[in-house]
Design a protein around this motif. Sequence first.
Motif, PDB file in Angstrom:
ATOM      1  N   TYR A  80       0.761  -1.048  -0.014  1.00  0.00           N
ATOM      2  CA  TYR A  80       0.098   0.223   0.181  1.00  0.00           C
ATOM      3  C   TYR A  80       0.876   1.399   0.139  1.00  0.00           C
ATOM      4  CZ  TYR A  80      -4.205  -2.934   0.614  1.00  0.00           C
ATOM      5  OH  TYR A  80      -5.451  -3.699   0.640  1.00  0.00           O
ATOM      6  N   GLN A  81       2.356   1.098  -0.240  1.00  0.00           N
ATOM      7  CA  GLN A  81       2.850   2.334  -0.184  1.00  0.00           C
ATOM      8  C   GLN A  81       2.854   3.054  -1.840  1.00  0.00           C
ATOM      9  OE1 GLN A  81       7.305   1.503  -0.009  1.00  0.00           O
ATOM     10  NE2 GLN A  81       6.874   0.255   2.664  1.00  0.00           N
ATOM     11  N   ASN A  82       2.825   4.237  -1.867  1.00  0.00           N
ATOM     12  CA  ASN A  82       2.855   5.501  -2.863  1.00  0.00           C
ATOM     13  C   ASN A  82       1.627   5.903  -3.014  1.00  0.00           C
ATOM     14  OD1 ASN A  82       5.276   6.244  -3.125  1.00  0.00           O
ATOM     15  ND2 ASN A  82       5.180   3.959  -3.848  1.00  0.00           N
ATOM     16  N   ARG A  83       0.921   5.104  -2.154  1.00  0.00           N
ATOM     17  CA  ARG A  83      -1.046   5.818  -1.978  1.00  0.00           C
ATOM     18  C   ARG A  83      -1.205   6.936  -0.974  1.00  0.00           C
ATOM     19  NH1 ARG A  83      -3.615  -0.260  -2.710  1.00  0.00           N
ATOM     20  NH2 ARG A  83      -2.441  -1.063  -4.286  1.00  0.00           N
ATOM     21  N   GLY A  84      -0.473   7.384  -0.652  1.00  0.00           N
ATOM     22  CA  GLY A  84      -0.698   8.772  -0.038  1.00  0.00           C
ATOM     23  C   GLY A  84      -0.745   8.277   1.522  1.00  0.00           C
ATOM     24  N   ILE A  85      -0.850   6.723   1.989  1.00  0.00           N
ATOM     25  CA  ILE A  85      -1.444   6.655   3.660  1.00  0.00           C
ATOM     26  C   ILE A  85      -0.472   7.289   4.641  1.00  0.00           C
ATOM     27  CG2 ILE A  85      -1.676   4.324   5.532  1.00  0.00           C
ATOM     28  CD1 ILE A  85      -2.536   2.982   2.868  1.00  0.00           C
ATOM     29  N   GLY A  86       1.108   7.348   4.584  1.00  0.00           N
ATOM     30  CA  GLY A  86       1.733   7.593   5.041  1.00  0.00           C
ATOM     31  C   GLY A  86       1.840   9.231   5.239  1.00  0.00           C
ATOM     32  N   SER A  87       1.268   9.556   3.823  1.00  0.00           N
ATOM     33  CA  SER A  87       0.892  11.492   4.332  1.00  0.00           C
ATOM     34  C   SER A  87       0.159  11.829   5.225  1.00  0.00           C
ATOM     35  CB  SER A  87       0.837  11.973   2.437  1.00  0.00           C
ATOM     36  OG  SER A  87       1.903  10.843   1.907  1.00  0.00           O
ATOM     37  N   GLU A  88      -1.325  10.922   5.429  1.00  0.00           N
ATOM     38  CA  GLU A  88      -2.516  11.066   5.726  1.00  0.00           C
ATOM     39  C   GLU A  88      -2.005  10.820   7.337  1.00  0.00           C
ATOM     40  OE1 GLU A  88      -5.577  11.985   5.368  1.00  0.00           O
ATOM     41  OE2 GLU A  88      -4.602  12.543   3.071  1.00  0.00           O
ATOM     42  N   LEU A  89      -1.661   9.946   7.675  1.00  0.00           N
ATOM     43  CA  LEU A  89      -0.726   9.302   9.213  1.00  0.00           C
ATOM     44  C   LEU A  89       0.250  11.571   9.624  1.00  0.00           C
ATOM     45  CD1 LEU A  89       0.153   5.861   9.264  1.00  0.00           C
ATOM     46  CD2 LEU A  89      -1.631   6.627  10.419  1.00  0.00           C
ATOM     47  N   VAL A  90       0.598  11.322   9.301  1.00  0.00           N
ATOM     48  CA  VAL A  90       1.539  12.129   8.954  1.00  0.00           C
ATOM     49  C   VAL A  90       0.913  13.880   9.825  1.00  0.00           C
ATOM     50  CG1 VAL A  90       3.445  13.766   8.579  1.00  0.00           C
ATOM     51  CG2 VAL A  90       3.353  11.338   8.287  1.00  0.00           C
ATOM     52  N   ARG A  91      -0.307  13.621   8.394  1.00  0.00           N
ATOM     53  CA  ARG A  91      -1.562  15.086   7.758  1.00  0.00           C
ATOM     54  C   ARG A  91      -2.196  15.516   9.524  1.00  0.00           C
ATOM     55  NH1 ARG A  91      -1.354  14.158   3.099  1.00  0.00           N
ATOM     56  NH2 ARG A  91      -0.231  15.613   2.074  1.00  0.00           N
ATOM     57  N   TYR A  92      -2.179  13.861  10.316  1.00  0.00           N
ATOM     58  CA  TYR A  92      -3.425  13.984  11.146  1.00  0.00           C
ATOM     59  C   TYR A  92      -2.607  13.856  12.317  1.00  0.00           C
ATOM     60  CZ  TYR A  92      -7.338  11.492  13.422  1.00  0.00           C
ATOM     61  OH  TYR A  92      -8.146  11.276  14.806  1.00  0.00           O
ATOM     62  N   GLY A  93      -1.127  13.494  12.382  1.00  0.00           N
ATOM     63  CA  GLY A  93      -1.013  12.732  13.683  1.00  0.00           C
ATOM     64  C   GLY A  93      -0.022  14.500  14.012  1.00  0.00           C
ATOM     65  N   LEU A  94       0.297  15.626  13.034  1.00  0.00           N
ATOM     66  CA  LEU A  94       0.577  17.158  13.320  1.00  0.00           C
ATOM     67  C   LEU A  94      -0.550  17.203  13.697  1.00  0.00           C
ATOM     68  CD1 LEU A  94       3.127  17.572   9.901  1.00  0.00           C
ATOM     69  CD2 LEU A  94       4.115  17.276  12.405  1.00  0.00           C
ATOM     70  N   ASP A  95      -1.098  17.474  13.241  1.00  0.00           N
ATOM     71  CA  ASP A  95      -2.633  18.385  14.063  1.00  0.00           C
ATOM     72  C   ASP A  95      -3.127  17.739  15.265  1.00  0.00           C
ATOM     73  OD1 ASP A  95      -5.545  19.559  13.223  1.00  0.00           O
ATOM     74  OD2 ASP A  95      -6.108  17.493  14.162  1.00  0.00           O
ATOM     75  N   GLN A  96      -2.560  16.775  15.530  1.00  0.00           N
ATOM     76  CA  GLN A  96      -3.428  16.605  16.632  1.00  0.00           C
ATOM     77  C   GLN A  96      -2.190  17.109  17.702  1.00  0.00           C
ATOM     78  OE1 GLN A  96      -5.772  13.863  17.919  1.00  0.00           O
ATOM     79  NE2 GLN A  96      -6.510  14.756  16.567  1.00  0.00           N
TER      80      GLN A  96
END
Length: 161
Positions: A80-96
């Motif tokens: 599932y790499q290169n589908r934006g999942i890591g980016s979503e995790l990072v964005r969500y974490g930074l928001d938290q």
Amino acid sequence: MLRIRQARPEDHTEISVLVVTTFGQNNEHRLIEALRAAGAVTLELVALLEDRIVGHVCFSRFDVPPGWWVLAPVSVTTAYQNRGIGSELVRYGLDQARQQRAGAVVVVGNPDYYRRFGFVFDGPAHLSSPYPAQYTGLYPIAPETAAAAVALRYPAAFEEA
């Protein structure tokens, strides 16, 4: 549909398998285990597709300065790499991190990848770190952290992993 939620103790085995498989060795897995054991984890998230964990991110607190967080590691299962999942995790974490009033978040990683989230790699010469300066990025949250002169002291787990 991708869902992101906080990791639970019953997820730890599945997270371990994901992390070891993604990185092809045990260092990151040992880091996460040591951070958990030390009570240094500030936020741990998983990404799920069809109730299966396909991604994980861990944030922990620095020993110095207080209130600053470390982002490490981020893992996404190879299929599932290169589908934006890591980016979503990072964005969500930074928001938290912002919501929990962290002063800043620091990452050691690929500048080309982490700049898209707002990490600064070219200017934090004021950060002293045991890791290479060109790969140490700062995500300032509190205004005073953008130019703060800081000697970063990572949790002991980073030395043990």
